[in-house]
Design an enzyme around this catalytic site. Structure first.
Site, mmCIF file in Angstrom:
data_model
loop_
_atom_site.group_PDB
_atom_site.id
_atom_site.type_symbol
_atom_site.label_atom_id
_atom_site.label_comp_id
_atom_site.label_asym_id
_atom_site.label_seq_id
_atom_site.Cartn_x
_atom_site.Cartn_y
_atom_site.Cartn_z
ATOM 1 N N ASP A 428 -0.864 -0.916 0.940
ATOM 2 C CA ASP A 428 -0.878 -2.147 1.717
ATOM 3 C C ASP A 428 -0.205 -1.862 3.059
ATOM 4 O O ASP A 428 0.444 -0.824 3.228
ATOM 5 C CB ASP A 428 -0.125 -3.234 0.938
ATOM 6 C CG ASP A 428 0.011 -4.523 1.719
ATOM 7 O OD1 ASP A 428 -0.967 -4.932 2.362
ATOM 8 O OD2 ASP A 428 1.101 -5.111 1.708
ATOM 9 N N ASP A 873 3.700 -4.726 -1.718
ATOM 10 C CA ASP A 873 4.914 -5.511 -1.916
ATOM 11 C C ASP A 873 4.660 -6.992 -2.153
ATOM 12 O O ASP A 873 5.598 -7.758 -2.295
ATOM 13 C CB ASP A 873 5.839 -5.365 -0.698
ATOM 14 C CG ASP A 873 5.274 -6.059 0.528
ATOM 15 O OD1 ASP A 873 6.049 -6.644 1.288
ATOM 16 O OD2 ASP A 873 4.038 -6.009 0.718
ATOM 17 N N ASP A 877 -1.201 -7.684 -3.686
ATOM 18 C CA ASP A 877 -1.334 -6.266 -4.033
ATOM 19 C C ASP A 877 -1.305 -6.026 -5.540
ATOM 20 O O ASP A 877 -1.430 -4.886 -5.985
ATOM 21 C CB ASP A 877 -0.201 -5.451 -3.381
ATOM 22 C CG ASP A 877 -0.150 -5.618 -1.882
ATOM 23 O OD1 ASP A 877 -1.223 -5.540 -1.259
ATOM 24 O OD2 ASP A 877 0.939 -5.842 -1.335
#
Length: 1214
Positions: A428, A873, A877
Site C-alpha cells: 500500500d 496499514d 489493505d
C-alpha cells in the site's frame, strides 16, 4: 467547536458551486415509477413493525473467527488428522491395544497426544484473539432512533437495516448509511475514508437537497418521529464508488447516488453530526464485501515437507511389504523345520497351513514397527521452534519503534521461514510508504527555481553516490572520475543557511531570496506576488481554530492544499477567514509594514476532480479587477496557456523535470484577467447549465469550464514532498538489491501514485512509463467487449515494446488504474497483463479498490507460484494482507484492522528490511536444516529395525527396549534439534544487511531442494547400514566379556542405540555454524543423559523393566572395551562422508555464506576494508529500481559526460 461552527455559516454558498447543484431532481411517484423502479432491495426506514412481506436482512454482527464453541473440537481434530502422518499414528495408536503391536501402547499414544494437544491449544489461542477483536468492534456504541425523535445508545451489533442513526464528529459509521441530514443546512458532511481507500483527504458527502427536513434544534430530532420513507436500491456489492437507488417519501421519488452513501469504517470529520438511514449491515456492507476469504496459510517448506513424508510413507509401505513377504516365505519354508516352535499348532502369529494370511497379519505389525521412519514429533518440534523464533522477532530491539513504543509482533508463527523466500512485495502507499504529511519544499516562479533544501530522495542518493564513488576510487584506473570531483558534483550548497530552525509542519522551504520579504527585491516580484496570492486564494479549505492551542489550522480536501496554505502564511499571505462568498487574506508586504487584511470575493469555484486535474477560482479583488486563478497538473495547464503566456514555459518545464527526479509532487500555477462582459456572458451560460436536468448537463458544465480555463498565463510551479516514512528509500533499495520485486497498490489517483513512485525510487528519470488506461468516454459509451479489446491491444503493444528494448539501462514501469484493472483481471486477459507486469521493473496500480488489491495478489501468487508479501496499514489493505502468502500489518494512524488481519506486525515500513533479510534468511536456513536433520535421524534409527528383523527371519522382533524408542524423539534427540532451529546462524545480522544478495538463497530454495533432501536421506541410509553392520560384527558371534559371555539381543540393541545417539548428535554438531553454550549443552547433554537413562533404567526392579536390561550398563557393557570401541568407530565412519563433502565444497565450490564466513573469520572487514567494500558492491542483485539504480544511472550519465568532454579536448591527429 460550537455546534455549526465556522462552517455552519457557509449555508448554500458559491464555494460549493459544482458540488451542490449536481443533485438529481425529484419526480412525482406516478411519473417516475417506470423509470426508477426495479431495484431489488426494498428497505422500510424507521418502521419498528415492517410488513410481513419485507425481506429479512443480515444482522450487523461481524465475525472473523474460524471456530465456534460447539464446532471447535470436531473441526480442529478433523484438520489435525487430515494430515496423513497424524492419521497414520492415530491408527497405529489404536492398533497398539491389539495383539499385532510389536510394542506397548504408551510408545504411540503418548507422543500422539502431546503433538495433537499442543496443536489444538495453539489453534484455540489464535482463534480467541480473533474473537476478542470482533467483540470489541461489535460492542462499539452508536445512537439509534427508537421513536418520537428519541435516540437511544445501542451497540453496533444491534443496529438493523432501516434504523436511523445519529453519528457525531470523529465517530465511525456503524454500517453503510444513507445520509439524510447533517449539522450544515445545505446537508454537506466531510468524511475520512482512510480505512477504505487509503486516502487522507476528506470526501464531501451531501444529503438529498429536495428532501427539506427541518433543522435539528436543541429539543432533538422530533421530525424523525413520523419520517417513514422507503428505499429501493441495488443489492450488496463490493464496489466502493457506485450506488444506485431511489428514496420514496411523501408521494415523490428522489434518485440516489454515491454522494449520499456513508460507508462503514469511514469516519465523520469537521461535521458536528449527521443522521443516516441504515442501508447495508454486517457482511452486506461494502467494506465486508471487499474482504476476501483466505484459507489457512502454510509455508512452501511445510508443503514440501508433506511430499517428503509421502515419500517416507512409500518407503514404509515398501519395506513393510518386503517384511511381510519375507515372513510369509519363512512360515512356508523355514518354520516347519523349527520343531521347538510347535508349528503344528496354529497360533496368533503364524499358521503354516496358510502362509498368505500370516503374511497379511505381519504386514500390520511391520507398518507399526517401521513407523519411526515418519517422525511423529516433527510437527510439534517445528511448532515449538517457530514459537521461539517468533519470540526472538518480537524482542528484536532493531524492530522497535522508539517514537510510538511499538515492537514487532509475530501474530502467527506458521510462516517464519516463508519470510526468507519472498519474491514479490505488494505494498500500500498511504500510511505504509508515506506518513500522510506534505511539506512545501521548492518552487519555480517566473522560470526561476527557489528552494535550497534537498528532498529525502536527493539526500539518500547523494550519500550513496558518494560512498560508491569512494569505493570506486580505491581501485580506479586512469581517466576515471575522481572522488573529489564526484563529491563536488553531487553536493548541493545550502548557501550558508545551516542554522537550525524550528520545524514547521508542512513547510520545509529554505531560500533567503523569498523569505523575510526579500522577494520584493527579486526581478519578477510582480509574478512572485501573484504566485503567493494564488496559493492563498485558490483552494476550498476552511480555517478552524484549534480549541486546545488557539492556533488557526486548515481543513483541506487534500494535504497539498494544506501545505500550500502553510507556505503562503510563512511567506506573508495568511488565509484567516472564509465567508459565504469571500476569503480574507492577511498580507504582509514588508517587514516594516503592519499586516493588511484584504478580502477577495469568490464569484465561481470550479473544483478539482480526477478527470479535470485542475482547480480554478474566479475572484474580484479590492480594486474591482476580475481574475481567474488556476492550479493543476502541468500538462493540463500548459495546454491551456495563451500564446503570450508562455514566456516562462521552457524554464519552468526544466525545473519541473528536476523536481520530479527528486521525488516531489508538482503543480503548475497560472492566472487570467477577465473583463466584465466576458464573465457575465459566461456566467449566464454556466448558470443555465447548472439548473438543467437533462442527461447532457455534466457535459455542458465541463465544456463551459474548459472554455473559461483557456488563454492562461503561466506564473510558476510548486514542488511539495509527500513525506516518506523514515528510511523508506533505503529500505526499498536494500530489498531491491536482495532481488525482491516491489509493486505499489494504492487507492490514490494516478498522479499521486507516480509522484510517490519517484519519491521511493521505484520510478526515475529515464524509466519509460507504460500507462494502461481507458478513457472515461469509452467506459461510458462502449460495450464491455470493445473495452477489453482495447485494453488487450494496449497490453500486447506494450509487451512487444518491453521485450524488444535495445538499451539494457532503459527499464520500463507499468502504471494502471482501477477501472482498467477491472477488465485486466478477467480470465481472458489477466495472464497477458501479468506477463507484461513481471517484465517491467516497477508496477503501480492506482485507484484500486480493496478487493482489486486482493485479486492482484492472488493473480501474482497463483500464476507465478512464487511467494508474495502484502503490506499495508488500513482496513482497505486487509484483503491484500489475507490473500498474500505473508501479510504484514503496519501499526499506523489508520487503525488496527490491518494489524489484526496480518501474520506479522511492524511499526514502520523500514523494519521490513531486517524482518526479511535477517530474520527471514535465518528462519529459512534454520527450518530447512532442522527438517532435513529430523528425517536423517529417524531414517538412521528406523532402518536398523528393518535390518535386524530381516536377520531374525522377519519375525517382527525389536532389539530395542520400548522405552528407548519412546524417548528417542521425545527426549533424547529433541533438545539439540530445537536449539538448531532457534539459534543457528550462518552469518550475523550485520553481514546479512551488508550483503543483501545472500537473501536469494531462500527464493531459489537452495537449502530445501530435492538434491539436498535426497542427500540427507541417503546419509541416513548410509549411517544406518554402518551402525548395524559394525555393531553386529563387533558383538556377534564371538564373546565380548572377560567371562566369555556372548551378547544377547538386548545388549546388541543397547550398544547399537548408543552408537545412534553419538552419531546423530555429532552430526548436528558438525552442521551447526553458530555454536552457543545452549547448543553445546544440549548436544553433549543429550549424550550424557542417555548414559544416565541406561544406568537408572537398569537399576529399576525387574517388574518395572525388561529383565535383560537389569544392571546392563555397570555390569555388562561398561566393563567391555568393545562397547567403547564400537561407539568411537561407528561415529567416525558415519560422519566422515559429511566431513569430506563439506571440506571439498568449502575449498573448491564454496557457497556464498561460506565465503562470507571465511572473510569474517579472517577479519577482512577490519584489515582490508577496500576488499570488503569491493565484495559488497559485487554481492548484490542487478536491479532497475531503488537508490542504487538511480545512482548507477547518474554515474553512467556523469561518466558519459566526462568521456565526451575529454574526447573534445583531446588533440586530433593531423
Amino acid at each position: 467547536m460550537a455546534k455549526g461552527g465556522i462552517r455552519a455559516k457557509l449555508r448554500r454558498s458559491s464555494l460549493y458551486t459544482l458540488a451542490n447543484i449536481r443533485s438529481k431532481p425529484s419526480y412525482k411517484k406516478e411519473e417516475a415509477a417506470g423509470e426508477l423502479s426495479g431495484y431489488p432491495r426494498v428497505i422500510h426506514v424507521n418502521q419498528p413493525v415492517v410488513p410481513e412481506t419485507a425481506p429479512i436482512f443480515c444482522s450487523n454482527y461481524v465475525s472473523t473467527t474460524k471456530y465456534t464453541f460447539f464446532n471447535f473440537l470436531p473441526i480442529a481434530l478433523f484438520e489435525q488428522f487430515n494430515r496423513v502422518a497424524n492419521f497414520y499414528f492415530l491408527v497405529a495408536a489404536g492398533l497398539t491395544f491389539t495383539d499385532y503391536a510389536p510394542f506397548d501402547w504408551p510408545s504411540q499414544v503418548v507422543p500422539l497426544a502431546l503433538v495433537v494437544g499442543f496443536s489444538l491449544a495453539k489453534e484455540l489461542y489464535e482463534d480467541l484473539q480473533r474473537y476478542w477483536q470482533d467483540k470489541a468492534a461489535n460492542r462499539r456504541d452508536t445512537a439509534v432512533h427508537v421513536g418520537n425523535g428519541v435516540f437511544k445508545t445501542k451497540q453496533w451489533h444491534e443496529v438493523c437495516v432501516g434504523d436511523i442513526v445519529n453519528v457525531k464528529k470523529d465517530e465511525f459509521f456503524p454500517a453503510d448509511l444513507l445520509l439524510l441530514q447533517s449539522s450544515y443546512e445545505d446537508g454537506m458532511s466531510y468524511v475520512e475514508t482512510m480505512n477504505l481507500d487509503g486516502e487522507t483527504n476528506l470526501k464531501v458527502k451531501r444529503a438529498l437537497q429536495n428532501l427539506s427536513l427541518p433543522v435539528v434544534n436543541d429539543d432533538g430530532a422530533s421530525h424523525f418521529g413520523n419520517f417513514q420513507p422507503m428505499i429501493r436500491c441495488e443489492n450488496p456489492n463490493p464496489n466502493l464508488y457506485t450506488f444506485m437507488g431511489n428514496l420514496e417519501y411523501d408521494g415523490r421519488i428522489y434518485p440516489l447516488d454515491p454522494a449520499q452513501l456513508l460507508l462503514r469504517e469511514s469516519k465523520l470529520k469537521n461535521t458536528e453530526y449527521i443522521y443516516g438511514a441504515v442501508v447495508f449491515t454486517g457482511n452486506d456492507t461494502k467494506v465486508m464485501q471487499n474482504t476476501t476469504q483466505s484459507g489457512s496459510k502454510r509455508s512452501k517448506i511445510e508443503l514440501q515437507m508433506d511430499k517428503i513424508i509421502y515419500l517416507l510413507f512409500g518407503l514404509l509401505i515398501l519395506i513393510s511389504i518386503v517384511s511381510a513377504a519375507g515372513f510369509g516365505l519363512s512360515v512356508r519354508n523355514t518354520v516347519p523345520i523349527w520343531w521347538y516352535l510347535r508349528p503344528d499348532v496354529a497360533g496368533e502369529d503364524f499358521d503354516v497351513n496358510d502362509f498368505f494370511v500370516s503374511a497379511l497379519r505381519h504386514l500390520v505389525t511391520a507398518l507399526m514397527l517401521y513407523g519411526y521412519l515418519v517422525p511423529i514429533s516433527l510437527y510439534v518440534s517445528i511448532e515449538a521452534v517457530k514459537i521461539l523464533q517468533a519470540s526472538f522477532i518480537n524482542s528484536d530491539l532493531h524492530l522497535y519503534d522508539d517514537v510510538t513504543g511499538t515492537p514487532a509482533k509475530a501474530r502467527t508463527s506458521n510462516l517464519n521461514e516463508q519470510l526468507g523466500q519472498v519474491d514479490t512485495i505488494l505494498s500500500d502507499k498511504t500510511g505504509t510508504l508515506t506518513c500522510n504529511q506534505m511539506d512545501f519544499l521548492k518552487c519555480s516562479i517566473a522560470g526561476c527555481p527557489y528552494g535550497k533544501r534537498l528532498s529525502e530522495v536527493e539526500l539518500a542518493a547523494a550519500k550513496q553516490m558518494a560512498a560508491q564513488m569512494e569505493s570506486h576510487d580505491s581501485d580506479s584506473s586512469h581517466g576515471s572520475v575522481s572522488s573529489s570531483a564526484s563529491l563536488q558534483a553531487i553536493t548541493i550548497s545550502n548557501n550558508g543557511n545551516t542554522e537550525k530552525k524550528e520545524s514547521i509542519k508542512g513547510f520545509s522551504f529554505q531560500d533567503d531570496r523569498l523569505q523575510n520579504r526579500n522577494w520584493l527585491n527579486e526581478p519578477n516580484s510582480e509574478f512572485i506576488l501573484l504566485f503567493f496570492r494564488i496559493l492563498a486564494v485558490c483552494h476550498s479549505a476552511i480555517p478552524e481554530i484549534n480549541e486546545k492551542t488557539g492556533e488557526l489550522t486548515y481543513e483541506a480536501e487534500s494535504p497539498d492544499e494544506g501545505a500550500f496554505l502553510v507556505a503562503a502564511r510563512e511567506f506573508g499571505f495568511h488565509f484567516i477567514k472564509r465567508t459565504q462568498n469571500s476569503v480574507v487574506i492577511r498580507e504582509t508586504l514588508s517587514m516594516n509594514q503592519e499586516p493588511v487584511e484584504k478580502e477577495y470575493n469568490i464569484l465561481t469555484l470550479l473544483d478539482f476532480t480526477s478527470k479535470r486535474k485542475r482547480m480554478s477560482v474566479i475572484i474580484r479583488d479590492e480594486t474591482g479587477q476580475l481574475l481567474m486563478f488556476c492550479k493543476g497538473a502541468d500538462t493540463i495547464i500548459f495546454d491551456r496557456l495563451a500564446s503570450n503566456g508562455k514566456m516562462f514555459l521552457e524554464a519552468t518545464t526544466k525545473n519541473l523535470n528536476e523536481y520530479g527526479d527528486a521525488g516531489l509532487r508538482t503543480l503548475a500555477l497560472a492566472y487570467k484577467k477577465l473583463d466584465e462582459n466576458e464573465y457575465s456572458n459566461w456566467n449566464e451560460k454556466f448558470h443555465n447549465a447548472q439548473i438543467a436536468s437533462g442527461p447532457d448537463r455534466e457535459d455542458m458544465l465541463e465544456e463551459l469550464s474548459d472554455a473559461m480555463e483557456r488563454g492562461l498565463t503561466l506564473v510558476g510551479a510548486t514542488a511539495v514532498e509527500d513525506k516518506l516514512q523514515k528510511g523508506v528509500p533505503q529500505c526499498i533499495d536494500r530489498l531491491a538489491l536482495a532481488g525482491l520485486k516491489i509493486w505499489v497498490l494504492t487507492g490514490d489517483k494516478m498522479e499521486t501514485a507516480i509522484n510517490i513512485g519517484f519519491s521511493c525510487s521505484l520510478l526515475r528519470q529515464g524509466m519509460k512509463q507504460i500507462c494502461i488506461v481507458v478513457s472515461a468516454e469509452m467506459l461510458a459509451q462502449d460495450a464491455k467487449d470493445v473495452i477489453k479489446v482495447n485494453i488487450l491491444s494496449q497490453i500486447t503493444a506494450a509487451l512487444q515494446t518491453v521485450k524488444g528494448k535495445k538499451d539494457p539501462h532503459a527499464p520500463f514501469a507499468l502504471i494502471i488504474d482501477g477501472k482498467t484493472l477491472t477488465y485486466a483481471l478477467e480470465d481472458d486477459i489477466k495472464f497477458q497483463f501479468l506477463n507484461l507486469a513481471i517484465n517491467c521493473a516497477s508496477v503501480i496500480c492506482c485507484r484500486v479498490s480493496p478487493k482489486q488489491k486482493a485479486l492482484v495478489v492472488r493473480l501474482v501468487k497463483e500464476a507465478t507460484g512464487r511467494t508474495t508479501l502484502g503490506i499495508g496499514d488500513g482496513a482497505n489493505d486487509v484483503g491484500m494482507i489475507k490473500e498474500a502468502d505473508i501479510g504484514i500489518g503496519i501499526s499506523g494512524v489508520e487503525g488496527m484492522q490491518a494489524v489484526m488481519a496480518s501474520d506479522f506486525a511492524i511499526a514502520q515500513f523500514r523494519f521490513l528490511e531486517r524482518l526479511l533479510i535477517v530474520h527471514g534468511h535465518w528462519c529459512y536456513k534454520r527450518i530447512s536444516k532442522m527438517i532435513c536433520y529430523f528425517f536423517y535421524k529417524n531414517i538412521t534409527l528406523a532402518l536398523t529395525l528393518f535390518y535386524f528383523e530381516a536377520q531374525a527371519g522377519f519375525s517382527g522382533q525389536m532389539h530395542y527396549d520400548d522405552w528407548y524408542m519412546l524417548l528417542y524423539n521425545v527426549f533424547l534427540t529433541s533438545c539439540p534439534v530445537l536449539a538448531l532451529g532457534v539459534l543457528e546462524k550462518d552469518v550475523n545480522a550485520e553481514i546479512c544487511l551488508q550483503f543483501p544478495a545472500l537473501y536469494q538463497q531462500g527464493p531459489k530454495n537452495l537449502f530445501f531442494d530435492w538434491y539436498r533432501i535426497i542427500g540427507w536421506l541417503s546419509n541416513g541410509v548410509y549411517a544406518s547400514l554402518v551402525i548395524y553392520l559394525v555393531n553386529m560384527r563387533i558383538f556377534s558371534p564371538e564373546s565380548f566379556r572377560k567371562g566369555g559371555q556372548t551378547a544377547d539381543m538386548y545388549v546388541i540393541g543397547t550398544a547399537m542405540f548408543t552408537s545412534i545417539i553419538w552419531v546423530v548428535n555429532v552430526q548436528i554438531f558438525l552442521i551447526s555454524h553458530y555454536l552457543t553454550r545452549v547448543q553445546l549443552h544440549t548436544i553433549w547433554g543429550s549424550i550424557v543423559v542417555w548414559y544416565l537413562i541406561v544406568y537408572i533404567y537398569g537399576t529399576l526392579p525387574v517388574s518395572w523393566s525388561a529383565g535383560n536390561i537389569y544392571h546392563q550398563l555397570p555390569e555388562v557393557l561398561g566393563p567391555a572395551q568393545k562397547f567403547y570401541l564400537s561407539t568411537i568407530l561407528v561415529t567416525l565412519l558415519c560422519n566422515m562422508p559429511y566431513l569430506v563433502h563439506i571440506s571439498y565444497q568449502r575449498c573448491y565450490n564454496p557457497e556464498d555464506h561460506h565465503v562470507l564466513q571465511e572473510m569474517k573469520n579472517l577479519k577482512k572487514d577490519v584489515t582490508d576494508k577496500k576488499m570488503w567494500k569491493r565484495e559488497q558492491s559485487k554481492a548484490r542483485q542487478e536491479t532497475e529500481i531503488g537508490l542504487s539504480a538511480r545512482v548507477d544511472a547518474k554515474m553512467r550519465y556523469m561518466k558519459g559526460k566526462m568521456t565526451r568532454r575529454y574526447s573534445t579536448l583531446a588533440p586530433r591527429s593531423p
